[in-house]
Design a protein around this motif. Structure first.
Motif, PDB file in Angstrom:
ATOM      1  N   ASN A   1      -1.295   6.017   1.466  1.00 28.94           N
ATOM      2  CA  ASN A   1      -1.846   6.893   0.395  1.00 28.94           C
ATOM      3  C   ASN A   1      -2.923   7.644   1.361  1.00 28.94           C
ATOM      4  OD1 ASN A   1      -0.323   6.285  -1.913  1.00 28.94           O
ATOM      5  ND2 ASN A   1      -1.736   4.672  -2.208  1.00 28.94           N
ATOM      6  N   LEU A   2      -3.036   8.881   1.085  1.00 27.57           N
ATOM      7  CA  LEU A   2      -4.082   9.585   2.026  1.00 27.57           C
ATOM      8  C   LEU A   2      -5.241   9.785   1.103  1.00 27.57           C
ATOM      9  CD1 LEU A   2      -4.881  11.224   4.271  1.00 27.57           C
ATOM     10  CD2 LEU A   2      -3.734  13.124   3.420  1.00 27.57           C
ATOM     11  N   THR A   3      -6.015   8.614   0.849  1.00 25.71           N
ATOM     12  CA  THR A   3      -7.204   8.881  -0.045  1.00 25.71           C
ATOM     13  C   THR A   3      -8.429   8.125   0.788  1.00 25.71           C
ATOM     14  OG1 THR A   3      -8.239   7.833  -1.923  1.00 25.71           O
ATOM     15  CG2 THR A   3      -6.381   6.607  -0.942  1.00 25.71           C
ATOM     16  N   PHE A   4      -9.588   8.270   0.184  1.00 23.76           N
ATOM     17  CA  PHE A   4     -10.707   7.619   0.650  1.00 23.76           C
ATOM     18  C   PHE A   4     -11.338   6.525  -0.332  1.00 23.76           C
ATOM     19  CE2 PHE A   4     -10.760  10.051   4.412  1.00 23.76           C
ATOM     20  CZ  PHE A   4     -11.110   9.110   5.350  1.00 23.76           C
ATOM     21  N   ASN A   5     -10.555   6.382  -1.574  1.00 27.94           N
ATOM     22  CA  ASN A   5     -10.992   5.489  -2.642  1.00 27.94           C
ATOM     23  C   ASN A   5     -10.752   4.160  -2.283  1.00 27.94           C
ATOM     24  OD1 ASN A   5     -11.532   4.356  -4.735  1.00 27.94           O
ATOM     25  ND2 ASN A   5      -9.823   5.222  -6.038  1.00 27.94           N
ATOM     26  N   PRO A   6     -11.931   3.283  -1.949  1.00 27.76           N
ATOM     27  CA  PRO A   6     -11.798   1.950  -1.642  1.00 27.76           C
ATOM     28  C   PRO A   6     -11.083   1.209  -2.847  1.00 27.76           C
ATOM     29  CG  PRO A   6     -13.957   2.339  -1.926  1.00 27.76           C
ATOM     30  CD  PRO A   6     -13.191   3.754  -2.085  1.00 27.76           C
ATOM     31  N   LEU A   7     -10.690   1.596  -3.827  1.00 30.67           N
ATOM     32  CA  LEU A   7     -10.271   0.882  -4.866  1.00 30.67           C
ATOM     33  C   LEU A   7      -8.576   1.115  -4.854  1.00 30.67           C
ATOM     34  CD1 LEU A   7     -12.692   1.373  -7.773  1.00 30.67           C
ATOM     35  CD2 LEU A   7     -12.731  -0.245  -6.169  1.00 30.67           C
ATOM     36  N   ALA A   8      -8.267   2.222  -4.165  1.00 29.97           N
ATOM     37  CA  ALA A   8      -6.849   2.389  -4.227  1.00 29.97           C
ATOM     38  C   ALA A   8      -6.156   1.391  -2.987  1.00 29.97           C
ATOM     39  CB  ALA A   8      -6.509   3.847  -3.778  1.00 29.97           C
ATOM     40  N   ALA A   9      -4.747   1.501  -3.027  1.00 32.29           N
ATOM     41  CA  ALA A   9      -4.108   0.726  -2.103  1.00 32.29           C
ATOM     42  C   ALA A   9      -3.706   1.681  -1.025  1.00 32.29           C
ATOM     43  CB  ALA A   9      -2.744   0.204  -2.587  1.00 32.29           C
ATOM     44  N   VAL A  10      -4.369   1.108   0.330  1.00 33.51           N
ATOM     45  CA  VAL A  10      -3.856   2.094   1.535  1.00 33.51           C
ATOM     46  C   VAL A  10      -2.877   1.299   2.468  1.00 33.51           C
ATOM     47  CG1 VAL A  10      -5.730   3.651   1.209  1.00 33.51           C
ATOM     48  CG2 VAL A  10      -5.981   1.629   2.636  1.00 33.51           C
ATOM     49  N   THR A  11      -2.564   1.705   3.195  1.00 35.18           N
ATOM     50  CA  THR A  11      -1.770   0.867   4.305  1.00 35.18           C
ATOM     51  C   THR A  11      -2.480   1.262   5.863  1.00 35.18           C
ATOM     52  OG1 THR A  11       0.066   0.263   5.249  1.00 35.18           O
ATOM     53  CG2 THR A  11      -0.208   2.526   4.937  1.00 35.18           C
ATOM     54  N   THR A  12      -2.148   0.428   6.615  1.00 33.33           N
ATOM     55  CA  THR A  12      -3.051   0.717   7.977  1.00 33.33           C
ATOM     56  C   THR A  12      -1.796   0.764   9.357  1.00 33.33           C
ATOM     57  OG1 THR A  12      -3.039  -1.800   8.739  1.00 33.33           O
ATOM     58  CG2 THR A  12      -4.912  -0.722   7.322  1.00 33.33           C
TER      59      THR A  12
END
Ligand SMILES: Nc1ncnc2c1ncn2[C@@H]1O[C@H](COP(=O)(O)OP(=O)(O)OP(=O)(O)O)[C@@H](O)[C@H]1O
Ligand SMILES: [Mg+2]
Lengths: 449, 433, 295
Positions: free
Chosen positions: A385-396
Motif C-alpha cells: 500500500n502506498l500510504t503514510f498511515n501507520p495504522l495501515a498495513a504496508v510492506t517493506t
C-alpha cells in the motif's frame, strides 16, 4: 593432513642431520625446515583437491546425462535441472524403487563416475603432495633461509584472509548487480524505480493477460520508510535519554545493572522480536485501536515499527553513550562554573557538542532499521500500500525479498530476479547511509582526540 | 570608586534575579531527569514484557498432558495368526487397542460422531507407541496394562487452559472438556516432561514436533561458521594490525570491513544464494551453505574485535620481543597473540552468538524448508533454531504458539550461555597495562 | 596537629621550632615538617572564609587543614609545587568538586557568612557568584556571542535582545577582546587563538556578574604576549571582583597579586602580603620554592 605432519618431521630431521660441528651453521631453527616441507607437501595438494571438487560436479553430471537417451536431454534448462535432481536423488538411494530404468542407469553411471573421480583425486593429490615434499626436501641446505620462506608464505596467507573482506563486498555487489541487470532487461529500470504499483504475483501465471506483473518499488520504499520512521520515533528519544541518564545522572550501581540489562535487548534474536510483534504487540494495538474506534490493521506498520524501535534502543543508547562520554570534561566544567544546572549543561552544551556523533549514530540506526528483516516479515503485511498511515498495513523491501525468494522458484522469472533488484536497492541505500554515518562519526572522534 | 559601586549593585541585582529564577530551573532539572529515568524504565519494561510473554506462553510446552488407558493387548488385534514374528507384530492394528480402551472408559458414548470425537482425544502417535512396546516385549500380548499415552494437541491445550473460557469453546471442545474433567477425577490425567519436544525433528503435528533437528542444524551450521570465521578472522586481524603498512589498500580494506559490519544480513543471504548455490552448486538448505553465509557475516565482527584486542597489547611487549632478536612473525605469534587471545575469543563468541540468532540470510538459501529428518551431516538438508521458530510462528495451530515460545526459550538459553562465557572470559583475563 | 582559631602565628611550643618566627625575621626559618600555617591567614574584609578544610578523593586525602580568608577586591595567588592541591582547594570554593564522583570536602567554607557546603545550599547561585576560569581555554562549541550570552541567558538576567548585546559587549570589552572580535561575533568561539579563547572564557565568566573569580593557571597554555594581556586584565578586574588565581609563575604571582599563599603536599604552609612572602618568606619550604631550591 597426515602427510603434512610426516613432512614436518622429515624436514626437521633432515635439517638436524645437517648440523655438523664443523659444517656451516643452519640459518634457521630445524623446526622451520619442517614447516617448510609440510607446507610444500600440503598446500599444492589442497589446491588440487579444491579445484577438483569445484569442477567435479559439472563433469560427472554431464557424464551421467550422456548416459540418457538424447531426447530426454533436449528439454529446456528447467527440465534438465529437474532431471539432474532426480538422478542425484536416485544415486543417493532415495526413491530407487519408483525411478524408471533410464534414470536408474543414469544414476548408476553417476555413482560409477563419482567413484572413479574419488580414486583419481586421491592418487593425484598424493602425487602432488609427494612431489611438493620432494622438491622442498631437495632445497634444504644449511644456507637455505627456511624461516624467511615460511614467514613469507604465512604473511601471504594472512593477506589473503584480509582480502576476503574485499572479496565479500565484490561478491555481494557482483551477485546482486548481475541478477539485477538481468531483471532490468525484462522490466525497465524506470518502471522499477518510479512505479507506484507492486504486484509481482501476477507474473506467476504466464498464460494470462497482464502477465508481466507490476514491479514499482515506490510502495515498498515508502513502507520501509514508514516503519523505520516509527522505529526511530521510539528508539531515538528513549535511547538518547537513557544514554544521558546513564552517563550523567545514574550512580555507578544503577549504571552497572541497567546497562547490561539494556544490552540484553540488543542480544535478543530478531526472530524473537518478530514473534513478539506478531503475537503480542500487533493484537494489542489492534484492540486498543478498536476500543477507541480506530480501524487498525492486524499487520499495522505501527506494531512492526514499535517493536523494531525497541530492538534499536540499545544500539542508539550505547552509541550515544560513547559520544556523550567523548565530550571533554572541560566543556562540562565550563558550563557548571557558570552556574548552569546539570540539565542545562546537557541540553545546551553537551548535546550540541555531541550532535555530529549522535546524528551519525542515528543514521547507522536507520540503516539498521531499513535492513531489518525478520520483524517485518513476521509482523508487517504483504500488500504493497502506498500510504503514510501507520495504522495501515504496508510492506517493506526486505519482506518482499523474502516472499519472492522463499518457496519454489524458477530462477529466471522476473519475480525472483526482482528480489535481487530489491537487494541492490537495499544494499546501496544502507551503504550510502553507513558511509555517511561512519564519516561523520570519524570526523567527530577526531575533533576530540 | 563609582565603577566599583555600580558593579556592586549590579552584582546584588544579578544575585536576586538568579535566586528568583531558581525554582523554575530546578523544576526543569527534575523534569529532565525524570524523562531519562522514564526512558530507561520504558526500555526495561519492554524487556520484562518480552520475557514474561514468552515464558508465560512457552513454559507449558515443556510438559505434555498424558492419559492413562487400561490397554488390553488383545492377541486378536495384534497378531490374529499367532505367528509372533516381527513382521506380524509390526502389522497389527494397534490403534484398535487404545480405541477400545477409551470406549470402555465411556460406555455411554454411542453416537457415531461423539465416538469419533472420543478417538480424537488421544494423540496420533499412540498406535506407534503401543507397537514399540509390544516389539520390545512380546510377552505383553494377552495382558492388560495401564499405559500413559499423550493426548491430542487440542486436548493438551484444553487441559492447559490455553483455549480460553468454557463459554468460548466449540461444541466439540465442550464435550472434550467434560470428558477431560471426568478423566481428571479418575486421576487418569497427568502432565509429564515433553520428551518429544527435545528429541524429535519438525512435524506438521504439534504433538510430534520437536526442536532436535533444528538444534543439530544450528550446531552443524555454527561448526562451519566457527571453523572458518575464527581462523580467517584472526588471521585478517593480525595482518591488518601487525603487518599491513598504512596505505590506500589497507584503508580500503578497513572501510570495507566497517561497512560490511553494517550491511543488512539479508544481503548476505542473497550473496549465498547467487554464489554458493547457483554458481558453485552447493546443496540448498544445507548447514554447509548456511555456515558459509554466516561466516561472511561474522567475519567483520571478529576482525574488528580482534584488532582492538591486538591494539590493547602494549608496545612494550612488542619492543621487548623484537629487542631480543625475534622476527616480526615470531614476535606476533609468540608474544602478542597469546596476550590478545582472550579478547579475540570474546569477540568471536559474541559474533558467533549473533550468528546463532540469525535467520534472515538463511531463509534465502532455503533453510526454511519443512524438514522432518534430523540432519546427519554438513550437506543434508537442515533448518536452524531461529528459522524453526519462524516456521512455527507462522503455523496456525494453537499448540505451535507454546512450542514457538518454548523454542525461543531454548534459543535464549543458548545465547545466554555463550554471552556468559564471553563475559567470563573478559573478566577472567581482563588486564590493565 | 591541633589548631586554635585566632592564633595567627606559630606558637613557640612547637617542638620543631624552638624560636618564635615573629621574633626571628629573616635568618631563621621554620623547620620543614612544620604543620601549621605561618602568616596572617585572616582578612579584615573577608568574602570567603575557609576553616580546617580538607578534601578527599575516595580514601586519599589531597588537601588538609586549610585555613584561609579571601578578602574583597584583591587578588590572592596560590602557589606551590605540582600536585600540592592548589586546584583541588580552588575548586572547593565554588563547589566544582561536586562534579567529581567520590570527592568529599570536610571543614567549613563560608561566603559572606553563609556556609557554602550547607545542606540546603544550591550550587547554581553559588557558581553564578563565584565564577571560574580554567587552565585550558574551554569555549563552548558555539558562536563567540553565544559563548558570552550563555550565562546571562540561563540565569535569566536579561530578556531583551538589545540588553543581551549590551552585556556581551560590556563583558568582551572588560576582557579586552571586543576590538578583536567585534566583527565576527557569529563565528565559533573555538576558532579563536588560545589567548583569545582564554579571554573569551573570562568574558563568559564576568558576563554573569560574579563577585569572585577563580582562575586555575589561566595563562599556562598561552604565550608571553597573551599572558601579559591577561595579567593586565586581571589587574583591571581587581577593582570590580575578588580574584583567586593559581599560578606556577612566581613572577606572575608577584605581578598581579596582593596576597600569596604557599601550598605544599596538601597543606597551606604560609600566607601573607605578596611582597613579604617573596622577599622575606618565613618558612623554609616557602623559601626553597621561591628561590628555586625546591626539592
Ligand atoms: N579527580 C581526582 N581523583 C583522585 N585524585 C585526584 C583528583 N584530582 C587530583 N587528585 C590528586 O589530588 C592531589 C592534588 O591535585 P591538584 O590537582 O589539586 O594539584 P595542583 O596543585 O593543582 O597541581 P598542578 O600544579 O599540577 O595543577 C594530587 O595528588 C592529585 O593526584
Ligand atoms: Mg592544578
Amino acid at each position: 593432513m597426515l602427510l603434512g605432519v610426516a613432512a614436518y618431521h622429515l624436514g626437521s630431521r633432515r635439517a638436524r642431520g645437517l648440523i655438523k660441528p664443523d659444517g656451516p651453521r643452519l640459518h634457521s631453527l630445524p623446526g622451520f625446515y619442517g614447516y617448510y616441507l609440510a607446507l610444500w607437501a600440503t598446500l599444492p595438494a589442497m589446491m588440487v583437491i579444491l579445484l577438483w571438487l569445484l569442477g567435479e560436479g559439472q563433469i560427472i553430471t554431464a557424464g551421467a546425462l550422456a548416459a540418457l537417451p538424447a531426447e530426454m536431454t533436449q528439454g529446456d534448462v528447467n527440465q534438465l535441472s529437474l532431471l539432474v535432481n532426480d538422478i542425484r536423488n536416485v544415486a543417493a538411494g532415495s526413491g530407487y524403487e519408483q525411478a524408471d530404468t533410464v534414470i536408474k542407469s543414469a544414476a548408476e553411471r553417476y555413482l560409477q563416475l563419482e567413484r572413479q573421480s574419488n580414486l583419481l583425486l586421491t592418487v593425484l593429490s598424493l602425487c602432488v603432495s609427494l612431489g611438493g615434499a620432494l622438491h622442498a626436501q631437495r632445497r634444504i641446505t644449511p644456507e637455505f633461509r627456511a624461516r624467511n620462506q615460511v614467514e613469507k608464505i604465512l604473511t601471504f596467507g594472512l593477506t589473503g584472509c584480509a582480502l576476503l573482506a574485499i572479496l565479500t563486498t565484490v561478491g555481494i555487489v557482483l551477485s546482486v548487480l548481475i541478477e539485477s541487470i538481468r531483471f532490468f532487461q525484462m522490466v525497465p529500470i524506470t518502471d522499477f524505480l518510479f512505479g507506484l504499483k507492486w504486484s509481482p504475483q501476477i507474473a506467476m501465471r504466464s498464460d494470462q493477460v497482464g502477465s508481466s506483473g507490476a514491479f514499482g518499488a515506490i510502495p515498498l520504499l515508502t513502507g520501509t520508510l514508514l516503519i523505520s520512521m516509527v522505529a526511530m520515533i521510539v528508539a531515538v528519544p528513549i535511547g538518547l535519554l537513557s544514554a544521558i541518564y546513564l552517563s550523567e545522572y545514574a550512580g555507578p550501581r544503577f549504571r552497572s545493572t541497567a546497562k547490561p540489562l539494556l544490552e540484553i535487548l540488543a542480544g535478543i534474536p530478531t526472530v524473537v522480536y518478530g514473534f513478539f510483534a506478531a503475537l503480542v504487540v500487533a493484537p494489542f494495538i489492534r484492540e486498543l485501536g478498536s476500543s477507541i474506534g480506530l480501524d487498525v490493521s492486524s499487520e499495522s506498520a505501527l506494531a512492526a515499527g514499535l517493536v523494531m524501535g525497541i530492538m534499536i534502543i540499545p544500539f542508539v543508547c550505547s552509541l550515544s553513550d560513547d559520544f556523550i562520554n567523548a565530550v571533554p570534561q572541560s566543556l562540562r566544567d565550563g558550563a557548571y562554573a557558570l552556574g548552569a544546572t546539570q540539565s542545562e549543561t546537557i541540553r545546551q552544551v553537551i548535546m550540541p557538542a555531541a550532535l555530529p556523533g549522535v546524528v551519525g549514530g542515528i543514521l547507522l540506526a536507520i540503516s539498521r532499521a531499513i535492513g531489518e528483516t525478520m520483524i517485518v516479515v513476521m509482523a508487517a503485511g504483504l500488500s504493497a500500500n502506498l500510504t503514510f498511515n501507520p495504522l495501515a498495513a504496508v510492506t517493506t523491501v526486505t519482506t518482499q525479498i523474502v516472499t519472492l525468494l522463499v518457496g519454489d522458484q524458477e530462477f529466471d522469472s522476473p519475480k525472483t530476479l526482482a528480489a535481487f533488484a530489491l537487494g541492490l536497492v537495499l544494499f546501496l541505500l544502507t551503504l550510502a547511509l553507513n558511509i555517511l554515518a561512519l564519516r561523520i562519526v570519524r570526523k567527530y572522534r577526531e575533533q576530540y582526540e | 570608586m563609582s565603577d566599583s559601586s555600580t558593579q556592586k549593585t549590579a552584582n546584588a541585582r544579578s544575585h536576586d534575579i538568579v535566586m528568583a529564577g531558581l525554582g523554575k530551573r530546578r523544576r526543569a532539572e527534575r523534569r529532565f531527569r525524570a524523562y531519562g529515568l522514564v526512558s530507561i524504565m520504558a526500555a526495561l519494561v519492554f524487556l520484562v514484557l518480552l520475557f514474561t510473554s514468552i515464558v508465560s506462553k512457552g513454559y507449558s510446552a515443556f510438559l505434555y498432558t498424558n492419559l492413562a488407558l487400561d490397554i488390553t493387548f488383545d492377541p486378536q488385534m495384534i497378531d490374529p495368526e499367532g505367528a509372533r514374528s516381527p513382521e506380524a507384530l509390526a502389522s497389527g492394528d494397534y490403534d484398535a487397542l487404545w480405541k477400545s480402551a477409551i470406549y470402555k472408559l465411556f460406555p455411554d458414548v454411542t453416537e457415531r460422531q461423539k465416538k469419533r470425537a472420543l478417538t480424537g482425544f488421544v494423540g496420533s502417535s499412540a498406535g506407534q507407541r503401543l507397537r514399540a512396546m509390544v516389539k520390545a516385549d512380546p510377552s505383553l500380548i494377552g495382558s492388560t496394562q495401564q499405559v500413559w499415552l499423550p493426548v491430542d494437541d487440542t486436548i493438551d491445550m484444553l487441559a492447559k487452559g490455553n483455549l480460553g473460557d468454557a463459554a468460548e469453546l466449540s461444541d466439540k471442545n465442550k464435550d472434550s472438556l467434560i470428558w477431560l474433567t471426568e478423566l481428571q477425577n479418575q486421576s487418569r490425567i497427568r502432565k509429564a516432561i515433553n520428551k518429544e519436544f527435545f528429541m524429535n525433528g519438525d512435524s506438521r503435528e504439534p504433538e510430534a514436533a520437536g526442536i532436535w533437528g533444528a538444534v543439530l542444524g544450528s550446531a552443524f551450521t555454527l561448526l562451519v561458521t566457527i571453523g572458518l570465521s575464527l581462523p580467517i578472522g584472526i588471521a585478517a586481524a593480525i595482518y591488518l594490525e601487525e603487518f599491513a603498512s598504512r596505505n590506500r589498500w589497507t584503508d580500503l580494506i578497513e572501510v570495507n570491513i566497517n561497512n560490511l559490519a553494517a550491511v543488512p544480513s539479508i544481503v548476505f543471504g542473497l550473496l549465498g544464494l547467487a554464489v554458493f548455490i547457483n554458481l558453485f552448486g552447493l546443496p540448498r538448505s544445507s548447514p554447509l551453505v548456511g555456515g558459509l553465509v554466516l561466516t561472511l557475516m561474522t567475519l567483520p565482527v571478529i576482525i574488528i574485535a580482534g584488532r582492538s584486542a591486538l591494539k590493547s597489547v602494549p608496545p612494550s611487549v612488542r619492543e621487548a620481543a623484537l629487542g631480543i632478536g625475534a622476527s616480526p612473525v615470531q614476535m606476533v605469534f609468540h608474544h602478542v597473540l597469546p596476550l590478545a587471545m582472550p579478547g579475540m575469543l570474546t569477540g568471536a563468541i559474541i559474533g558467533t552468538a549473533r550468528a546463532l540468532g540469525e535467520s534472515a540470510p538463511l531463509l534465502m538459501i532455503g533453510m526454511v524448508a519443512f524438514i522432518v529428518d534430523v540432519p546427519t551431516g554438513l550437506t543434508s538438508p537442515a533448518t536452524v533454531l531461529p528459522v524453526q521458530i519462524y516456521l512455527w510462528a507462522d503455523s496456525p495451530e494453537r499448540a505451535f504458539v507454546e512450542r514457538t515460545s518454548a523454542a525461543i526459550m531454548v534459543l535464549l538459553v543458548f545465547l545466554v550461555m555463550m554471552n556468559g562465557l564471553a563475559v567470563y572470559l573478559r573478566k577472567r583475563y581482563e588486564r590493565r597495562w | 596537629m591541633s589548631h586554635s582559631t585566632g592564633q595567627h602565628y606559630v606558637g613557640s611550643h612547637d617542638r620543631a621550632s624552638p624560636m618564635n618566627p615573629r621574633e626571628t625575621t629573616t635568618t631563621v626559618k621554620v623547620d620543614r615538617d612544620h604543620r601549621v600555617t605561618i602568616g596572617e591567614y585572616t582578612s579584615p574584609n573577608a568574602r570567603i572564609r575557609c576553616r580546617d578544610v580538607g578534601v578527599f578523593y575516595g580514601e586519599k586525602q589531597a588537601v588538609q587543614e586549610i585555613n584561609l580568608d579571601i578578602g574583597k577586591h584583591q587578588v590572592i595567588a596560590l602557589i606551590g609545587p605540582s600536585g600540592c592541591g592548589k586546584s583541588t582547594f580552588l575548586r572547593c570554593l565554588n563547589r566544582m568538586n561536586d562534579t567529581i564522583p567520590d570527592c568529599r570536602v570536610t571543614g567549613e567554607i563560608t561566603m559572606d557568612g553563609q556556609p557554602i557546603y550547607g545542606e540546603d545550599v544550591d550550587v547554581v547561585p553559588l557558581r553564578a557568584q563565584v565564577g571560574m576560569v580554567f587552565q585550558k581555554p574551554n569555549p563552548f562549541p558555539k558562536s563567540i556571542f553565544e559563548n558570552v550570552a550563555y550565562g546571562p541567558r540561563i540565569h535569566g538576567l536579561v530578556h531583551v535582545k538589545s540588553d543581551m548585546e549590551e552585556i556581551v559587549e560590556k563583558s568582551l570589552r572588560r576582557a579586552g577582546l571586543w576590538d578583536e572580535v567585534k566583527d565576527r561575533l557569529a563565528q565559533p568561539g573555538t576558532g579563536l587563538s588560545g589567548g583569545q579563547q582564554q579571554r573569551l572564557c573570562i568574558a563568559r565568566t564576568i558576563a554573569v556578574n560574579p563577585e569572585v573569580i577563580l582562575m586555575d593557571e589561566p595563562c599556562s597554555a598561552l604565550d608571553p604576549i597573551a599572558t601579559a594581556k591577561i595579567e593586565q586584565l586581571i589587574d583591571e578586574l581587581r577593582t570590580l571582583y575578588t580574584i583567586v588565581i593559581v599560578t606556577h609563575s612566581m613572577q606572575q604571582a608577584a605581578r598581579v597579586s596582593q596576597r600569596t599563599a604557599y601550598f605544599h603536599l596538601g597543606r597551606l604552609i604560609e600566607v601573607g602580603e605578596t611582597a613579604q612572602v617573596f622577599t622575606n618568606p618565613q618558612h623554609q619550604l616557602t623559601e626553597d620554592y621561591i628561590t628555586g631550591r625546591f626539592g
